[in-house]
Motif scaffolding. Sequence first.
Motif, short mmCIF file in Angstrom:
data_model
loop_
_atom_site.label_atom_id
_atom_site.label_comp_id
_atom_site.label_asym_id
_atom_site.label_seq_id
_atom_site.Cartn_x
_atom_site.Cartn_y
_atom_site.Cartn_z
N GLU A 225 0.83 -1.21 0.00
CA GLU A 225 0.00 0.00 0.00
C GLU A 225 0.86 1.25 0.00
O GLU A 225 0.54 2.25 -0.66
CB GLU A 225 -0.93 -0.02 1.22
N VAL A 226 1.97 1.21 0.74
CA VAL A 226 2.88 2.36 0.75
C VAL A 226 3.50 2.56 -0.63
O VAL A 226 3.61 3.70 -1.11
CB VAL A 226 3.98 2.17 1.81
N LYS A 227 3.88 1.47 -1.29
CA LYS A 227 4.44 1.60 -2.65
C LYS A 227 3.41 2.19 -3.59
O LYS A 227 3.73 3.04 -4.45
CB LYS A 227 4.89 0.23 -3.15
N ALA A 228 2.14 1.80 -3.47
CA ALA A 228 1.09 2.36 -4.32
C ALA A 228 0.91 3.85 -4.05
O ALA A 228 0.72 4.65 -4.98
CB ALA A 228 -0.23 1.61 -4.09
N TYR A 229 0.97 4.23 -2.78
CA TYR A 229 0.92 5.65 -2.41
C TYR A 229 2.05 6.42 -3.08
O TYR A 229 1.85 7.49 -3.67
CB TYR A 229 0.99 5.80 -0.89
N TRP A 230 3.29 5.88 -3.00
CA TRP A 230 4.45 6.57 -3.56
C TRP A 230 4.32 6.71 -5.08
O TRP A 230 4.62 7.77 -5.64
CB TRP A 230 5.72 5.81 -3.19
N ASP A 231 3.85 5.68 -5.73
CA ASP A 231 3.70 5.72 -7.18
C ASP A 231 2.63 6.72 -7.62
O ASP A 231 2.67 7.21 -8.76
CB ASP A 231 3.35 4.33 -7.72
N ALA A 232 1.66 6.99 -6.74
CA ALA A 232 0.60 7.95 -7.09
C ALA A 232 1.08 9.39 -7.00
O ALA A 232 0.46 10.28 -7.59
CB ALA A 232 -0.61 7.74 -6.18
N LEU A 233 2.17 9.64 -6.28
CA LEU A 233 2.72 10.99 -6.21
C LEU A 233 3.45 11.32 -7.50
O LEU A 233 4.09 10.46 -8.11
CB LEU A 233 3.71 11.11 -5.04
N SER A 234 3.38 12.57 -7.92
CA SER A 234 4.15 12.99 -9.09
C SER A 234 5.63 13.04 -8.72
O SER A 234 5.99 13.13 -7.54
CB SER A 234 3.69 14.38 -9.55
#
Length: 560
Positions: free
Chosen positions: A196-205
Amino acid sequence: MDLTTIDNWNTGALDTMADSLGKRVTTVGEVEEALRTAGQLPGWYGGGADSARQLYAVTADDLRDEAAVLGAAHQLAIETSSAVNHLKGRLAALRAQAAGAQMTIRDDGSVTAAATPDPEDDDTREAVRKSLETAAKALIVQEADIDGDAERVFDAIRDGRITANGAGSVDEAMRAGVEQGGLTPLEPPADKSAYEVKAYWDALSPEQQRQLLVDRPELLGNVDGIPSAVRHEANVAQLAPVLKQLQDRRDQLKEQIEFWGLFTNEDAELEQVEKKIKDVEKLQQLISSNRWAPDNPDGRMLLVMDMFSGEQGKAAISLGNPDDAEHVSVTTPGLDTSIRNSFEPMLGESEELRRVAIAQLDGAGRGGEKVATISWLGYEPPDKDSSRPMGVSYLEVIQQDRASAGAPDLADFYRAIDATSTKDDPHIVALGHSYGSLTQGLALQAEGGHPVDDAVFYGSPGFEADDEPELGLEDGHGYVMMGTSDFIDDFGSKGDVGPNGPAPTSTKLEQLDVNGRVTQDGVEREGAYIHSDYPRNGANGELRVSGYLMARLLAGLTPE
């Protein structure tokens, strides 16, 4: 909000808005310059001239406030356009991946999968489905944050809270506005899985990611799911500030002790702080001597650096980037391991393990595969006390409190390697020595599962399991090493029951012979006999049989 909002966002309109605001700022600057020139009124004196100059000054101040508002709105438009374009690109990529897997991403971020005739694919497809769903829902969280940031800035503009802050020119006022506008990146989510943290990071520009790394590195360095290169940069950036915090606390404690006397809580804390100061200084030394960088891919990455969550300093250092490696090992050390006293020799052992694993891959015709070896001290092992028999407390070996406390963090670290890997299915090997093998065994049994493929327990007092399925491993992928003169045998492991479950040598795991011999690569190697032998080189400078077998397993090859 849902994914249709991302589809419908018009970034072209945002770009037009940013362009128009930029031109308006230029115009305001030109007007201010004209006012400044006109306001000088050379050769005109008296009350009328003074009133005119005052009016010009007031008008110029108003223009600077306008420039601040324009700067804030301009920055918001630029950053929002970039962030939205990033979300659109991520959503398109996820939809393409879903279509290839015969799945559909719904507007609320949920993912449905078409039925397949082969039930053996169910587990793999479910993992893909969950991964897509986690990534899609992270986009929705991010879009809501972008919208909230825009509302915050526009409300501040409307309410007159965006000001020039005393700027002396339009340019300064615009820069002041830029600082008050723009997006505020979301902080990493708390209590979420590494995936979930990786998905959060990937969603950031990329701009938001960089802003967090530069402005708030303390939020990123120890978070499982943040890419390894980012964790490394964040932790290295924190070394000096953390050292300063510890030194300041040491000085404060010394003053308190000088006033109140010894044998206080402050005295005990001072001892811990002074050890942590040495820990940070050791990390600075170890990292500076061979720091990882894109142009130094074999260097050392600082993946964990925690001096505040416990009594002892915690750290993890990788040789090579685990995100780019096909093969990754995580070594969990045991009793009396500390950063200041143990990490330098541990890194030497890790370097040799990596070297031999790469050599084994070369020999197998797989020289293009990368290897990363990680020394993980993300928990607080018991301290050795030389006043006790054999230098170690029997009670500390059989008590599991420290292992139980560290196991969830180790399990999360295993998952983080999988979550941030650029490989479809990285080969992850868990290596546990002494009390660290107990921590490792409990981590492999932690709720939520793990991505570890092979596990080796050496010099182990036990790990509360009897065979691979109990450890979440496939049959034939759990291994035990025990030297013939290893004192750990004196803690009960010679019988059927040890201090921490079944004696390792009586389990159904694969029992590896670590006696000296010429291994199949033609090298004569010493055996591992005493408790500290396993990862070390012999007198001939070569890994012992035990280290060679671990290197073989790390390379994804069968042991002899």
